[in-house]
Design a protein around this motif. Structure first.
Motif, PDB file in Angstrom:
ATOM      1  N   GLY A   1       0.787  -1.221   0.000  1.00 13.13           N
ATOM      2  CA  GLY A   1       0.000   0.000   0.000  1.00 13.13           C
ATOM      3  C   GLY A   1       0.813   1.261   0.000  1.00 13.13           C
ATOM      4  N   LYS A   2       0.099   2.365  -0.110  1.00 16.87           N
ATOM      5  CA  LYS A   2       0.678   3.700  -0.135  1.00 16.87           C
ATOM      6  C   LYS A   2       1.509   3.943  -1.392  1.00 16.87           C
ATOM      7  N   VAL A   3       2.083   2.873  -1.957  1.00 21.23           N
ATOM      8  CA  VAL A   3       2.833   3.025  -3.215  1.00 21.23           C
ATOM      9  C   VAL A   3       1.947   2.398  -4.290  1.00 21.23           C
ATOM     10  N   PRO A   4       1.117   3.201  -4.959  1.00 22.35           N
ATOM     11  CA  PRO A   4       0.147   2.607  -5.878  1.00 22.35           C
ATOM     12  C   PRO A   4       0.775   1.975  -7.119  1.00 22.35           C
ATOM     13  N   VAL A   5       1.968   2.466  -7.535  1.00 19.46           N
ATOM     14  CA  VAL A   5       2.639   1.829  -8.671  1.00 19.46           C
ATOM     15  C   VAL A   5       3.563   0.750  -8.105  1.00 19.46           C
ATOM     16  N   HIS A   6       3.008  -0.462  -8.007  1.00 24.83           N
ATOM     17  CA  HIS A   6       3.704  -1.593  -7.382  1.00 24.83           C
ATOM     18  C   HIS A   6       4.813  -2.064  -8.328  1.00 24.83           C
TER      19      HIS A   6
ATOM     20  N   ILE B   1       9.501  10.918 -21.429  1.00 24.45           N
ATOM     21  CA  ILE B   1       8.138  11.118 -20.940  1.00 24.45           C
ATOM     22  C   ILE B   1       8.104  10.682 -19.472  1.00 24.45           C
ATOM     23  N   HIS B   2       7.134  11.189 -18.743  1.00 25.74           N
ATOM     24  CA  HIS B   2       6.925  10.696 -17.387  1.00 25.74           C
ATOM     25  C   HIS B   2       6.030   9.470 -17.492  1.00 25.74           C
ATOM     26  N   SER B   3       6.212   8.516 -16.590  1.00 24.59           N
ATOM     27  CA  SER B   3       5.462   7.250 -16.670  1.00 24.59           C
ATOM     28  C   SER B   3       3.940   7.447 -16.638  1.00 24.59           C
ATOM     29  N   VAL B   4       3.457   8.555 -16.026  1.00 21.28           N
ATOM     30  CA  VAL B   4       1.997   8.769 -16.011  1.00 21.28           C
ATOM     31  C   VAL B   4       1.468   9.026 -17.417  1.00 21.28           C
ATOM     32  N   GLU B   5       2.369   9.443 -18.336  1.00 20.69           N
ATOM     33  CA  GLU B   5       1.941   9.732 -19.707  1.00 20.69           C
ATOM     34  C   GLU B   5       1.946   8.490 -20.595  1.00 20.69           C
ATOM     35  N   ALA B   6       2.541   7.400 -20.098  1.00 24.98           N
ATOM     36  CA  ALA B   6       2.611   6.169 -20.897  1.00 24.98           C
ATOM     37  C   ALA B   6       1.236   5.496 -20.919  1.00 24.98           C
ATOM     38  N   PRO B   7       0.753   5.057 -22.112  1.00 28.19           N
ATOM     39  CA  PRO B   7      -0.558   4.398 -22.170  1.00 28.19           C
ATOM     40  C   PRO B   7      -0.625   3.152 -21.285  1.00 28.19           C
ATOM     41  N   GLU B   8       0.544   2.516 -21.050  1.00 32.40           N
ATOM     42  CA  GLU B   8       0.585   1.309 -20.212  1.00 32.40           C
ATOM     43  C   GLU B   8       0.148   1.584 -18.781  1.00 32.40           C
ATOM     44  N   MET B   9       0.287   2.849 -18.328  1.00 36.81           N
ATOM     45  CA  MET B   9      -0.095   3.166 -16.945  1.00 36.81           C
ATOM     46  C   MET B   9      -1.586   2.936 -16.723  1.00 36.81           C
ATOM     47  N   ARG B  10      -2.371   3.296 -17.712  1.00 42.99           N
ATOM     48  CA  ARG B  10      -3.819   3.096 -17.607  1.00 42.99           C
ATOM     49  C   ARG B  10      -4.139   1.591 -17.549  1.00 42.99           C
ATOM     50  N   GLU B  11      -3.431   0.810 -18.364  1.00 43.22           N
ATOM     51  CA  GLU B  11      -3.627  -0.649 -18.364  1.00 43.22           C
ATOM     52  C   GLU B  11      -3.286  -1.229 -16.988  1.00 43.22           C
ATOM     53  N   TYR B  12      -2.164  -0.758 -16.442  1.00 40.08           N
ATOM     54  CA  TYR B  12      -1.730  -1.236 -15.122  1.00 40.08           C
ATOM     55  C   TYR B  12      -2.789  -0.913 -14.056  1.00 40.08           C
ATOM     56  N   LEU B  13      -3.292   0.327 -14.052  1.00 43.79           N
ATOM     57  CA  LEU B  13      -4.285   0.739 -13.051  1.00 43.79           C
ATOM     58  C   LEU B  13      -5.581  -0.053 -13.202  1.00 43.79           C
TER      59      LEU B  13
END
Length: 491
Positions: free
Chosen positions: A201-206, A227-239
């Motif tokens: 927890g607390k670290v949402p990007v495991h 790019i910052h990782s929040v801008e990567a399309p993969e971040m949405r997939e991960y979430l």
């Protein structure tokens, strides 16, 4: 307009009066690093699980340097907010040991003292043992605002999933190797063992899960650009994946509020099956579990592979772990730098790191080995007292520190072996503090953490991701990415 001006004047007067009040109450507080003897200093440190003022290293430093230092720690939770509050209140610390984002925040807000002249005058030892690349990493707009503290080695794997191996064996299952197997194992823990399958927890990007989506570092290179990782399309997939796990009850329902200690406690008490600890805290987990369940066994899960069979592990590279700074309002700036420099004396530094030869460690065939139990009793927390390192010798001493605990040594070795050939280094790891990143990073990290926890828990729908990204860019993200690319193009 007039009313606003009057209101601002009142606020300014109150602020000044409160500062006068604060300073008045601190006067003559010698023992707290106040107005008294300059040989008495006050240092703020990151949170660790021990009492620093009673530690053997604190006593050793007092004897060797003749300075009395009062050590205080930031809290385990909301450390950044607490630090910013202490600085806003001009709390009279003489030395601050800061994580990178904390340093960037304070240096960009003008809270720190430039140290070039003081280091020139009193920093003979530190100038000898810290390399030019590290010094460059502590410079901000042409001035040195901190002593850079690097680590014991470059490019290492810090985290890995750890599982209740005895439960896996009991269910006749093997450790997962990819996401599908991972989900199957989590479901088995939930259904058959009736426990929390994965805590944290607390670290949402495991790190161990995000890496399967190609998300290994905060900054990423794409087509020659940063790019910052929040801008990567993969971040949405991960979430989306994490949100599915949450809804199905496969990850801890208290993901958004757990601390590392709380997560370790859940595994140790038999309430949770998996967790991802840093190798340095592995003994806390192993010892607590053994105390509660002597027959329990833990296993380290190999790095999970993606659909193409590729595994990756993120690493910050050989970066600066901490920045040792002096606040602008410190009362004993010269004494602080004199004390810090004494700690870089070859013999004193070695004494901090690994103690006395023949008492705390022995040297055999060029290898330092701890003498137990004295080393564990008196040098276990030595890393917390470092304020920069002898960059040539510390990696050698550090190997002895690894051996202080067989669990630490074993977990570190296994993490590195599993990550061999898989490390992805953050492309911004060699960058010095960049003003447009420094002033935004801490705040945006917090915004990202809070929003991502909401996405995972379903408190906020993932359909709002574009809205989050727009806000993130508007609040300084765009500025950060532009600055990162300007540095990257010139490197």
């Amino acid at each position: 307009m007039r009313r606003n001006q009057i209101w601002l004047s009142i606020v300014a007067v109150i602020a000044v009066l409160s500062l006068i009040g604060c300073n008045g109450s601190k006067s003559g507080a010698g023992a707290d690093g106040g107005e008294g003897d300059g040989k008495q200093l006050r240092q703020l440190m990151p949170f660790e699980r021990f009492e620093p003022n009673g530690d053997a290293v604190a006593q050793y430093l007092k004897e060797k340097t003749d300075y009395t230092v009062k050590y205080e720690m930031l809290p385990a939770e909301n450390a950044d907010e607490k630090l910013n509050l202490l600085m806003a209140n001009k709390e009279p610390y003489d030395v601050l040991k800061l994580a990178p984002a904390q340093y960037y925040q304070l240096v960009s807000s003008g809270a720190l003292e430039p140290l070039d002249d003081l280091i020139e005058q009193y920093g003979a030892n530190m100038k000898q043992v810290i390399g030019s690349e590290s010094w460059e990493g502590a410079r901000y707009e042409g001035k040195t605002y901190a002593i850079p503290e690097t680590g014991g080695g470059s490019g290492t794997a810090s985290y890995a999933l750890v599982v209740r191996q005895d439960w896996l064996d009991e269910m006749n299952m093997k450790a997962p190797t990819n996401l599908d197997e991972f989900v199957t194992v989590l479901r088995a823990f939930k259904e058959k063992k009736k426990v929390i399958p994965l805590t944290g927890g607390k670290v949402p990007v495991h790190p161990d899960i995000a890496s399967v989506f190609g998300l290994t570092t905060a900054w990423m290179e794409r087509d020659g650009k940063i790019i910052h990782s929040v801008e990567a399309p993969e971040m949405r997939e991960y979430l989306a994946f994490m949100s599915t796990l949450y809804k199905e009850g496969l990850i801890d329902s208290e993901w958004g509020i757990n601390t590392a200690d709380k997560s370790i406690e859940k595994v140790a008490s038999g309430k949770a099956a998996m967790y991802s600890p840093g190798w340095w805290v592995a003994p806390n987990l192993v010892n607590a579990l053994a105390k509660n369940f002597p027959d329990a066994k833990l296993g380290i899960v190999p790095v999970l592979k993606d659909k193409a069979g590729v595994a990756r592990v993120g690493s910050a590279g050989n970066t600066i772990n901490y920045f040792i700074a002096v606040p602008k309002f410190a009362k004993h700036k010269e004494e602080a730098v004199k004390w810090l420099d004494m700690k870089f004396d070859k013999d004193i530094f070695k004494g901090i790191a690994i103690g006395e030869e023949g008492a705390h460690h022995k040297l055999e065939d060029g290898v330092y080995t701890p003498i137990m139990p004295k080393f564990a009793d008196e040098r276990s927390n030595a890393s917390s007292f470092l304020t920069g390192v002898d960059e040539k010798n510390y990696p050698i001493y550090w190997q002895a520190r690894l051996k202080k605990n067989p669990v630490v040594e074993s977990y570190f070795a296994t993490f590195q072996k599993n990550a061999e050939g898989l490390l992805v280094i953050d492309p911004m790891s060699a960058a010095p503090p960049i003003p447009d990143i420094s002033k935004n990073l801490q705040r945006l990290n917090k915004y990202q953490e809070d929003t991502f926890i909401n996405f995972i828990s379903g408190t906020e729908p993932l359909d709002n991701y574009d809205q989050f990204l727009t806000e993130w860019r508007a609040q300084g993200g765009e500025e950060m990415v532009k600055a990162a690319n300007e540095w990257y193009a010139k490197r």
